[in-house]
Design a protein around this motif. Structure first.
Motif, PDB file in Angstrom:
ATOM      1  N   ASN A  24       6.489   9.247 -16.853  1.00  0.00           N
ATOM      2  CA  ASN A  24       5.732   9.945 -15.805  1.00  0.00           C
ATOM      3  C   ASN A  24       6.621  10.662 -14.784  1.00  0.00           C
ATOM      4  OD1 ASN A  24       3.188   9.126 -16.821  1.00  0.00           O
ATOM      5  ND2 ASN A  24       3.412   7.127 -15.822  1.00  0.00           N
ATOM      6  N   TRP A  25       7.912  10.739 -15.087  1.00  0.00           N
ATOM      7  CA  TRP A  25       8.837  11.373 -14.145  1.00  0.00           C
ATOM      8  C   TRP A  25       9.368  12.682 -14.731  1.00  0.00           C
ATOM      9  CZ3 TRP A  25       8.653   9.255  -9.551  1.00  0.00           C
ATOM     10  CH2 TRP A  25       8.366   7.893  -9.430  1.00  0.00           C
ATOM     11  N   THR A  90       6.910  15.788   4.363  1.00  0.00           N
ATOM     12  CA  THR A  90       6.754  14.930   3.182  1.00  0.00           C
ATOM     13  C   THR A  90       8.069  14.268   2.777  1.00  0.00           C
ATOM     14  OG1 THR A  90       4.941  16.303   2.373  1.00  0.00           O
ATOM     15  CG2 THR A  90       6.034  14.907   0.750  1.00  0.00           C
ATOM     16  N   THR A 374       9.705  10.078  -0.067  1.00  0.00           N
ATOM     17  CA  THR A 374       8.471  10.754   0.301  1.00  0.00           C
ATOM     18  C   THR A 374       7.658   9.906   1.270  1.00  0.00           C
ATOM     19  OG1 THR A 374       7.496   9.869  -1.736  1.00  0.00           O
ATOM     20  CG2 THR A 374       8.299  12.139  -1.794  1.00  0.00           C
ATOM     21  N   ASP A 377       2.040  10.544  -0.978  1.00  0.00           N
ATOM     22  CA  ASP A 377       1.943  11.028  -2.350  1.00  0.00           C
ATOM     23  C   ASP A 377       2.035  12.549  -2.358  1.00  0.00           C
ATOM     24  OD1 ASP A 377       1.523   8.425  -3.011  1.00  0.00           O
ATOM     25  OD2 ASP A 377      -0.562   8.653  -3.635  1.00  0.00           O
ATOM     26  N   THR A 378       2.715  13.092  -3.359  1.00  0.00           N
ATOM     27  CA  THR A 378       2.828  14.540  -3.454  1.00  0.00           C
ATOM     28  C   THR A 378       2.927  14.945  -4.920  1.00  0.00           C
ATOM     29  OG1 THR A 378       4.002  16.477  -2.574  1.00  0.00           O
ATOM     30  CG2 THR A 378       5.352  14.624  -3.292  1.00  0.00           C
ATOM     31  N   VAL A 379       3.000  16.248  -5.168  1.00  0.00           N
ATOM     32  CA  VAL A 379       3.110  16.756  -6.526  1.00  0.00           C
ATOM     33  C   VAL A 379       4.294  17.710  -6.593  1.00  0.00           C
ATOM     34  CG1 VAL A 379       2.006  18.106  -8.346  1.00  0.00           C
ATOM     35  CG2 VAL A 379       0.635  16.538  -6.972  1.00  0.00           C
ATOM     36  N   TYR A 383       4.192  17.002 -11.558  1.00  0.00           N
ATOM     37  CA  TYR A 383       4.331  15.548 -11.635  1.00  0.00           C
ATOM     38  C   TYR A 383       3.827  14.895 -10.356  1.00  0.00           C
ATOM     39  CZ  TYR A 383       7.284  16.047 -15.771  1.00  0.00           C
ATOM     40  OH  TYR A 383       7.775  16.326 -17.024  1.00  0.00           O
ATOM     41  N   HIS A 384       3.077  13.822 -10.500  1.00  0.00           N
ATOM     42  CA  HIS A 384       2.626  13.049  -9.344  1.00  0.00           C
ATOM     43  C   HIS A 384       3.778  12.185  -8.858  1.00  0.00           C
ATOM     44  CE1 HIS A 384       0.170  10.587  -6.697  1.00  0.00           C
ATOM     45  NE2 HIS A 384       0.651   9.512  -7.300  1.00  0.00           N
ATOM     46  N   ILE A 385       4.163  12.379  -7.613  1.00  0.00           N
ATOM     47  CA  ILE A 385       5.273  11.622  -7.018  1.00  0.00           C
ATOM     48  C   ILE A 385       4.700  10.689  -5.959  1.00  0.00           C
ATOM     49  CG2 ILE A 385       7.501  11.763  -5.865  1.00  0.00           C
ATOM     50  CD1 ILE A 385       7.428  13.102  -8.627  1.00  0.00           C
ATOM     51  N   PRO A 386       4.731   9.383  -6.188  1.00  0.00           N
ATOM     52  CA  PRO A 386       4.118   8.455  -5.240  1.00  0.00           C
ATOM     53  C   PRO A 386       4.873   8.387  -3.914  1.00  0.00           C
ATOM     54  CG  PRO A 386       4.510   7.419  -7.383  1.00  0.00           C
ATOM     55  CD  PRO A 386       5.265   8.701  -7.374  1.00  0.00           C
ATOM     56  N   LYS A 387       4.183   7.984  -2.874  1.00  0.00           N
ATOM     57  CA  LYS A 387       4.793   7.722  -1.576  1.00  0.00           C
ATOM     58  C   LYS A 387       5.912   6.694  -1.738  1.00  0.00           C
ATOM     59  CE  LYS A 387       3.728   5.776   2.982  1.00  0.00           C
ATOM     60  NZ  LYS A 387       2.658   5.208   3.855  1.00  0.00           N
TER      61      LYS A 387
END
Length: 496
Positions: A24-25, A90, A374, A377-379, A383-387
């Protein structure tokens, strides 16, 4: 049966480490189990080539593993603008290091803290720096006192091999110590400076080995590597810092006049703010322990960054005599005498400014930049990048980008000069990093570098001593620091 179970367990472990946990990275170099990609930075050190290779292979946003933790590396200026600059909030937090709270006695300072506490103390420091004249005539006058002191010390060594770093370090230390504690290290305090300077040598001394660099990110490795752990070594330095800064703070508390509105230095301003807060019932936000850690952060940033840059300045100059010749030609044409050069001369000295720019670019002091994380949470690139995910503004790759800076390892100030002979602004020159965590001492460092470099080279020519020009290939040096070297000084304007 047992062997089969062991084999299945090993295969499952490797599948998880090499494939499953990375799914997922953003794509990046394959990490080794437990230690991640750190070994890739060892050959060749200090990691420039590995980061450049990965950027070309995976793009300007990819995943780099420190131990078992993923970090997103942002390695082009365009990507830095989209993340750390345009979306700075962020990426404003600093990723906590495992040993920092043990070293500092808690979450203190301005380098390792986050949130409202960090913001308040960063703002306070910036405000005080402005009050003390950073970027103005008042600060210039303080720096020029150190320029004259440099001249006195250098004139004593004419014709002999001299360690210029030793001379400049005290001058640089004097500038920040005046701002923090209100005094400079004159000849009567030279031993005091050498003592505090030795505390900061951990960055280039016993902590410069690959083993220590690994433990900086993976402290647990210290328990399986030979020799003292990073925590053991830090404890020795912690005692020195605590005693030196504690003495200075205690002296200020004994001598301070709380009725005076003006402040002579940062510690005095802090103590007045501390007293004000305590009267309002706030005994935490401006504590003495926080003050001790603030002056540690400010001392370290002001001394080590400028000191290392000046050392590389002399190392590159000794290796590129033609560049020094062009620098002298401009100074002779524009200044034409041994008078003091001030910031008012700066617009008229494009090659001198280009020279300093190229020193900062080639010195490139942070192969792996500070570890951010971060705040939400961001994109990124889909890719979804968690806090709480680690993110790095990889400025070393930006400043060695061969598309922007052809032959990036060659010292060439002309790359910052346009066709009309004027200084060319290049956005990718980001030695002070970018975003919310950009170096708060940038203004002071820029003023020091210009006044030190311009005045020194207007007065002197330097040539290698009998041992020759120092090594500047960091891959051969194995890190970010030159070996000790000496230069021979020649005065350029006769006897003064």
């Amino acid at each position: 049966m047992v062997l089969n179970l062991i084999l299945v367990a090993v295969v499952a472990f490797l599948f998880h480490q090499l494939i499953w946990k990375r799914r997922n990275w953003p794509a990046g170099p394959t990490p080794l189990p437990l230690i991640g990609n750190l070994l890739s930075l060892r050959s060749p050190a200090p990691g420039y080539e590995a980061f450049a290779k990965w950027t070309k292979k995976y793009g300007d946003i990819y995943t780099f593993w420190l131990g078992t933790r993923p970090y997103i590396l942002v390695s082009s200026y365009e990507a830095l603008k989209e993340t750390f600059i345009k979306d700075g909030e962020t990426y404003a937090d600093k990723k906590p290091m495992a040993f920092q709270e043990a070293f500092r006695g808690g979450s203190y300072g301005v380098v390792e803290t986050n949130g409202p506490f960090w913001r308040e103390h960063r703002r306070f420091a910036i405000h005080q720096f402005r009050d003390f004249g950073v970027g103005k005539d008042r600060m210039e006058q303080r720096i020029m006192i150190e320029v004259e002191d440099i001249f006195r010390n250098c004139d004593k060594t004419l014709g002999d091999g001299v360690d210029l770093t030793d001379i400049f370090d005290r001058a640089i230390g004097n500038v920040i110590n005046q701002m923090l504690f209100g005094y400079r290290f004159d000849e009567t305090r030279a031993d005091e400076f050498r003592t505090i300077r030795a505390f900061f040598n951990f960055n280039s001394g016993e902590f410069a080995s690959f083993s220590m660099r690994v433990q900086f990110f993976l402290p647990w490795m210290g328990y399986i590597m030979p020799g003292p752990t990073i925590l053991d070594r830090f404890k020795k330095y912690q005692k020195g810092f605590t005693e030196f800064f504690g003495t200075q703070i205690a002296n200020h508390k004994n001598e301070i006049d709380f009725e005076l509105e003006d402040n002579s230095d940062y510690v005095e301003a802090y103590l007045k703010e501390q007293r004000k807060r305590e009267k309002e019932g706030d005994f935490e936000s401006f504590s003495t322990k926080q003050l001790s850690n603030m002056v540690l952060d400010l001392w370290f940033a002001a001394l080590m960054t400028t000191s290392n840059t000046m050392t590389w300045c002399f190392a590159y100059t000794l290796n590129y005599p033609d560049a020094q010749k062009k620098l002298h030609e401009e100074l002779d044409r524009v200044i034409g005498s041994d008078r003091q050069i001030t910031t008012a001369d700066k617009p008229n000295l494009p090659y001198t400014n280009a020279y300093i720019n190229e020193i900062q670019r080639t010195a490139n002091l942070v192969p792996l930049n500070l570890l951010h994380m971060t705040t939400k949470d961001t994109v990124l690139k889909g890719y979804h990048i968690p806090k709480g995910t680690g993110v790095v503004a990889q400025i070393s790759t930006v400043m060695y980008d061969d598309e922007v800076f052809p032959e990036p390892y060659v010292f060439n100030p002309d790359r910052f000069i346009d066709e009309e002979g004027k200084l060319k602004k290049v956005e990718q020159l980001v030695p002070f990093s970018v975003g919310k965590r950009q170096c708060l001492g940038e203004g002071l460092a820029k003023m020091e570098l210009f006044l030190f470099v311009a005045n020194f080279f207007n007065r002197y020519q330097i040539v290698p001593d009998a041992s020759g020009a120092p090594e500047i290939d960091k891959a051969k040096l194995g890190g970010m620091h030159t070996k000790e070297f000496r230069a021979i000084l020649k005065k350029r304007h006769g006897e003064l």
